[in-house]
Motif scaffolding. Structure first.
Motif, PDB file in Angstrom:
ATOM      1  N   THR A 110      -5.234   0.545   8.534  1.00 40.85           N
ATOM      2  CA  THR A 110      -5.616   1.942   8.296  1.00 40.85           C
ATOM      3  C   THR A 110      -6.271   2.560   9.524  1.00 40.85           C
ATOM      4  N   GLY A 111      -6.961   1.722  10.327  1.00 41.96           N
ATOM      5  CA  GLY A 111      -7.581   2.227  11.551  1.00 41.96           C
ATOM      6  C   GLY A 111      -6.542   2.742  12.531  1.00 41.96           C
ATOM      7  N   TYR A 112      -5.432   2.001  12.669  1.00 48.96           N
ATOM      8  CA  TYR A 112      -4.359   2.447  13.558  1.00 48.96           C
ATOM      9  C   TYR A 112      -3.537   3.574  12.927  1.00 48.96           C
ATOM     10  N   LEU A 113      -3.456   3.585  11.596  1.00 53.30           N
ATOM     11  CA  LEU A 113      -2.730   4.645  10.902  1.00 53.30           C
ATOM     12  C   LEU A 113      -3.389   6.005  11.144  1.00 53.30           C
ATOM     13  N   GLU A 114      -4.721   6.006  11.291  1.00 54.90           N
ATOM     14  CA  GLU A 114      -5.451   7.251  11.522  1.00 54.90           C
ATOM     15  C   GLU A 114      -5.123   7.889  12.867  1.00 54.90           C
ATOM     16  N   THR A 115      -4.479   7.134  13.757  1.00 48.65           N
ATOM     17  CA  THR A 115      -4.000   7.709  15.014  1.00 48.65           C
ATOM     18  C   THR A 115      -2.960   8.792  14.735  1.00 48.65           C
ATOM     19  N   PHE A 116      -2.237   8.663  13.623  1.00 51.04           N
ATOM     20  CA  PHE A 116      -1.173   9.596  13.277  1.00 51.04           C
ATOM     21  C   PHE A 116      -1.608  10.586  12.199  1.00 51.04           C
ATOM     22  N   PHE A 117      -2.271  10.090  11.150  1.00 48.10           N
ATOM     23  CA  PHE A 117      -2.790  11.000  10.114  1.00 48.10           C
ATOM     24  C   PHE A 117      -3.862  10.261   9.316  1.00 48.10           C
ATOM     25  N   SER A 118      -4.710  11.049   8.661  1.00 47.62           N
ATOM     26  CA  SER A 118      -5.852  10.489   7.953  1.00 47.62           C
ATOM     27  C   SER A 118      -5.491  10.141   6.501  1.00 47.62           C
ATOM     28  N   VAL A 119      -5.837   8.907   6.126  1.00 48.19           N
ATOM     29  CA  VAL A 119      -5.631   8.428   4.766  1.00 48.19           C
ATOM     30  C   VAL A 119      -6.865   7.627   4.367  1.00 48.19           C
ATOM     31  N   PRO A 120      -7.365   7.760   3.128  1.00 51.62           N
ATOM     32  CA  PRO A 120      -8.507   6.952   2.686  1.00 51.62           C
ATOM     33  C   PRO A 120      -8.246   5.457   2.879  1.00 51.62           C
ATOM     34  N   THR A 121      -9.217   4.753   3.451  1.00 50.11           N
ATOM     35  CA  THR A 121      -9.033   3.352   3.802  1.00 50.11           C
ATOM     36  C   THR A 121      -8.608   2.494   2.612  1.00 50.11           C
ATOM     37  N   LEU A 122      -9.319   2.611   1.499  1.00 52.75           N
ATOM     38  CA  LEU A 122      -9.001   1.774   0.340  1.00 52.75           C
ATOM     39  C   LEU A 122      -7.611   2.063  -0.208  1.00 52.75           C
ATOM     40  N   LEU A 123      -7.199   3.335  -0.168  1.00 49.59           N
ATOM     41  CA  LEU A 123      -5.870   3.705  -0.669  1.00 49.59           C
ATOM     42  C   LEU A 123      -4.779   3.102   0.206  1.00 49.59           C
ATOM     43  N   ALA A 124      -4.909   3.277   1.521  1.00 46.01           N
ATOM     44  CA  ALA A 124      -3.882   2.782   2.439  1.00 46.01           C
ATOM     45  C   ALA A 124      -3.833   1.248   2.433  1.00 46.01           C
ATOM     46  N   ALA A 125      -5.011   0.619   2.511  1.00 46.52           N
ATOM     47  CA  ALA A 125      -5.064  -0.847   2.548  1.00 46.52           C
ATOM     48  C   ALA A 125      -4.557  -1.430   1.226  1.00 46.52           C
ATOM     49  N   GLY A 126      -4.957  -0.846   0.107  1.00 43.34           N
ATOM     50  CA  GLY A 126      -4.518  -1.334  -1.192  1.00 43.34           C
ATOM     51  C   GLY A 126      -3.022  -1.193  -1.394  1.00 43.34           C
ATOM     52  N   THR A 127      -2.474  -0.075  -0.964  1.00 43.50           N
ATOM     53  CA  THR A 127      -1.027   0.151  -1.081  1.00 43.50           C
ATOM     54  C   THR A 127      -0.244  -0.875  -0.274  1.00 43.50           C
ATOM     55  N   LEU A 128      -0.733  -1.160   0.941  1.00 38.03           N
ATOM     56  CA  LEU A 128      -0.074  -2.148   1.798  1.00 38.03           C
ATOM     57  C   LEU A 128      -0.049  -3.511   1.114  1.00 38.03           C
ATOM     58  N   LEU A 129      -1.170  -3.933   0.540  1.00 35.79           N
ATOM     59  CA  LEU A 129      -1.257  -5.231  -0.122  1.00 35.79           C
ATOM     60  C   LEU A 129      -0.316  -5.307  -1.322  1.00 35.79           C
ATOM     61  N   ILE A 130      -0.221  -4.227  -2.067  1.00 35.28           N
ATOM     62  CA  ILE A 130       0.665  -4.203  -3.240  1.00 35.28           C
ATOM     63  C   ILE A 130       2.131  -4.311  -2.824  1.00 35.28           C
ATOM     64  N   LEU A 321      -3.387 -11.327  -4.536  1.00 31.99           N
ATOM     65  CA  LEU A 321      -3.524  -9.871  -4.423  1.00 31.99           C
ATOM     66  C   LEU A 321      -4.844  -9.411  -5.037  1.00 31.99           C
ATOM     67  N   THR A 322      -5.204  -9.960  -6.182  1.00 29.05           N
ATOM     68  CA  THR A 322      -6.443  -9.558  -6.858  1.00 29.05           C
ATOM     69  C   THR A 322      -7.673  -9.902  -6.029  1.00 29.05           C
ATOM     70  N   VAL A 323      -7.712 -11.118  -5.476  1.00 26.59           N
ATOM     71  CA  VAL A 323      -8.855 -11.521  -4.644  1.00 26.59           C
ATOM     72  C   VAL A 323      -8.943 -10.648  -3.403  1.00 26.59           C
ATOM     73  N   SER A 324      -7.811 -10.356  -2.784  1.00 30.32           N
ATOM     74  CA  SER A 324      -7.788  -9.485  -1.607  1.00 30.32           C
ATOM     75  C   SER A 324      -8.349  -8.106  -1.939  1.00 30.32           C
ATOM     76  N   PHE A 325      -7.979  -7.599  -3.091  1.00 29.87           N
ATOM     77  CA  PHE A 325      -8.480  -6.293  -3.551  1.00 29.87           C
ATOM     78  C   PHE A 325     -10.000  -6.308  -3.703  1.00 29.87           C
ATOM     79  N   LEU A 326     -10.525  -7.380  -4.273  1.00 33.23           N
ATOM     80  CA  LEU A 326     -11.963  -7.474  -4.521  1.00 33.23           C
ATOM     81  C   LEU A 326     -12.778  -7.503  -3.224  1.00 33.23           C
ATOM     82  N   LEU A 327     -12.172  -7.960  -2.125  1.00 27.37           N
ATOM     83  CA  LEU A 327     -12.868  -8.023  -0.842  1.00 27.37           C
ATOM     84  C   LEU A 327     -12.794  -6.709  -0.061  1.00 27.37           C
ATOM     85  N   LEU A 328     -11.859  -5.847  -0.399  1.00 26.69           N
ATOM     86  CA  LEU A 328     -11.668  -4.600   0.345  1.00 26.69           C
ATOM     87  C   LEU A 328     -12.923  -3.723   0.444  1.00 26.69           C
TER      88      LEU A 328
END
Length: 436
Positions: A110-130, A321-328
Motif C-alpha cells: 500500500t505504501g508503494y500504491l500511494e505513489t499512484f493513488f491513495s487507498v486506505p491501508t487496511l482496505l488495500a492490504a486486506g484485498t491483496l491478501l484475499i 488468511l485470518t491470522v494475517s488479517f488479525l496482524l494488519l
C-alpha cells in the motif's frame, strides 16, 4: 500417502525461493534498516546473509532426512519425539511468522500504491491478501507461474536500481564504513529480507526429485539474493543519505528520483509486483505448514483436507488468511517485520539445535545432503547458526517482545495441550524415525 501433486522442478522451486526472499526485504525494510545502521547498512546485509546461510544449510540437510511438508514441526518431532509439544510450538511460531510476513508486505504494498493513488491501508492490504488466498486455493501450478512472472519483474527492477546507483559518483563510498553495534541491530531487522529460503522446504511434497532439488533451490535462491541485496544497499547509499532513506515510506522509489525521476514511477510499479509476490508465496508456504502438521496428526484433522479437484489445502489457506488479517492493525512495516523476525529466530535456534542433536544421536540416518565441517561428530556451522540467531533475537524493541512472547506463549500452550489431547478431532498418532 502424498495427497499433494508434484509439479515443481528446480527452476520453478528456485523462482519460488528467490521471489519470496527478494520481495520481502529490499522494497520493505531497507529504509528502516538504513536509519539504524547508517553508513554500515551494506555490512548489515552481509551479517544477516551469514546468519541466513548457516541456518539454510541446516534446513537443507533436515529436509533431505525428513522429506515432508511441515518443516520445523517435522524436524523437531523426529529429533525430540518425547517432547512433541516443542515441535508443535515451533511449527505454530513459523505459521505466525509467515502470517506476519504476508501482513508486512501487504502493508508495504500500500505504501508503494500511494505513489499512484491513495487507498486506505487496511482496505488495500486486506484485498491483496484475499485475492492471493483465492489464487492459493485455485492451485500451486497456477500460482507458481504468477510467481515466475512477478519474480522476473522484481529482479529487473533491482537491476535497474543497481545500474542507476553504480553510475553515481558516490557508489562504493560506503565500503569504508566500519561496523558497530548498530550494524548488528540492523542485521536483526535485515534478516527479514532473507526469509523465504526456509519456506522452500514446505513445498517438498509438491517437488520433483526433492532430495536433489530442495537443497539446490535453497542455496541458489539465497545466493542470488545475497548478491543483489549487497549491490542494492550500496546503490541506495550512493543515491540518498541514510537519514533520508529512513524517513521514506518507499525508500527505493525516493532514491531512484535522485538519478532518474522518470524511472522512479517505473520502480514503484515494480515494487508493487515484488511486495505482492512475497505476500502470495508467504500465504502458499504457510498454509503448507498447517497442512503438514495436521496431516502428521498434531493439529485438527480438517486442516489436512485438500480440494478434491485442485489438490490444495483450502482450509489451512483460510486460517493463514485470518491470522494475517488479525496482524494488519499493528500497521507499521518495521513492527510487523520484526515480529516475523523474532518468531523466525526462535525457530532457527530450534532447527539448528535439532540438527546438532540428530548428528549425535542418529549419526547413521540417511542424509542425501550433509553439512561439511564437524568436530567429534558435532557440526560447526549449525552451532554458529544457533549462536548468531540468539544474538539477533536480542536486538528488538519492547513492542516486538510483547507481541512475540504472546505468540510464543500461545504456541507453547497449544503444543502442550495438543500433546495431551485425546480428542477424536485429531488423527491418530504418527511414528517418528527411529534414532540410533
Amino acid at each position: 500417502m502424498n495427497q499433494l501433486k508434484r509439479v515443481l522442478n528446480l527452476p520453478l522451486l528456485t523462482f519460488y525461493g528467490t521471489g519470496m526472499i527478494l520481495g520481502a526485504g529490499i522494497y520493505t525494510i531497507i529504509g528502516k534498516a538504513a536509519g539504524i545502521a547508517q553508513e554500515s547498512l551494506w555490512l548489515g546485509f552481509i551479517l544477516a546473509a551469514i546468519g541466513s546461510l548457516m541456518t539454510a544449510l541446516s534446513y537443507a540437510e533436515l529436509a533431505t532426512m525428513f522429506p515432508r511438508a511441515g518443516a520445523e514441526y517435522i524436524y523437531l518431532k523426529n529429533a525430540f519425539p518425547k517432547h512433541r509439544w516443542a515441535s508443535i510450538a515451533s511449527g505454530l511460531m513459523m505459521v505466525f511468522a509467515g502470517a506476519a510476513t504476508a501482513s508486512t508486505v501487504a502493508v508495504a504494498f500500500t505504501g508503494y500504491l500511494e505513489t499512484f493513488f491513495s487507498v486506505p491501508t487496511l482496505l488495500a492490504a486486506g484485498t491483496l491478501l484475499i485475492l492471493f488466498t483465492i489464487l492459493n486455493i485455485i492451485g500451486l501450478k497456477e500460482s507458481s507461474w504468477v510467481n515466475v512472472i512477478f519474480t522476473l519483474i522484481e529482479v529487473g527492477g533491482l537491476i535497474i536500481f543497481i545500474y542507476l546507483g553504480m553510475n553515481n559518483p558516490k557508489f562504493g563510498e560506503a565500503l569504508s564504513a566500519k561496523p558497530s553495534f548498530a550494524t548488528l541491530s540492523s542485521a536483526a531487522l535485515i534478516i527479514f529480507a532473507y526469509f523465504g529460503f526456509e519456506n522452500t522446504v514446505n513445498l517438498i511434497e509438491e517437488t520433483k526429485e526433492p532430495e536433489r532439488n530442495i537443497p539446490l533451490a535453497i542455496l541458489l535462491s539465497l545466493g542470488i539474493s545475497i548478491v543483489l541485496y549487497i549491490l542494492v544497499a550500496l546503490s541506495a547509499q550512493a543515491l540518498l543519505p541514510p537519514q533520508e532513506l529512513a524517513q521514506s515510506q518507499a525508500a527505493l522509489t525516493d532514491a531512484t528520483k535522485i538519478a532518474s525521476p522518470k524511472m522512479a514511477g517505473v520502480l514503484s510499479g515494480i515494487a508493487l509486483f515484488s511486495t505482492a509476490n512475497t505476500a502470495l508465496i508467504a500465504l502458499v508456504t504457510t498454509s503448507r505448514i498447517l497442512y503438514g502438521m495436521a496431516h502428521d496428526h498434531s493439529l485438527p484433522a480438517p486442516l489436512a483436507k485438500v480440494s478434491a479437484k485442485r489438490k490444495t489445502p483450502w482450509l489451512s489457506a483460510l486460517i493463514v488468511l485470518t491470522v494475517s488479517f488479525l496482524l494488519l492493525p499493528l500497521g507499521k512495516v518495521e513492527v510487523l517485520a520484526s515480529i516475523s523476525s523474532f518468531a523466525t529466530m526462535i525457530s532457527f535456534m530450534a532447527i539448528n539445535a535439532a540438527l546438532i542433536y540428530l548428528r549425535i544421536h542418529a549419526p547413521n540416518h540417511k542424509r542425501p545432503f550433509r553439512i561439511p565441517l564437524s568436530i567429534k561428530g558435532i557440526p560447526i556451522i549449525p552451532v554458529l547458526g544457533f549462536v548468531l540467531s540468539l544474538i539477533f533475537c536480542l536486538q528488538f524493541e519492547g513492542t516486538v517482545y510483547t507481541v512475540g512472547f504472546l505468540l510464543f506463549t500461545i504456541a507453547v500452550a497449544s503444543g502442550l495441550w495438543m500433546q495431551k489431547s485425546k480428542n477424536p478431532f485429531f488423527l491418530k498418532e504418527s511414528k517418528t524415525v527411529p534414532q540410533n
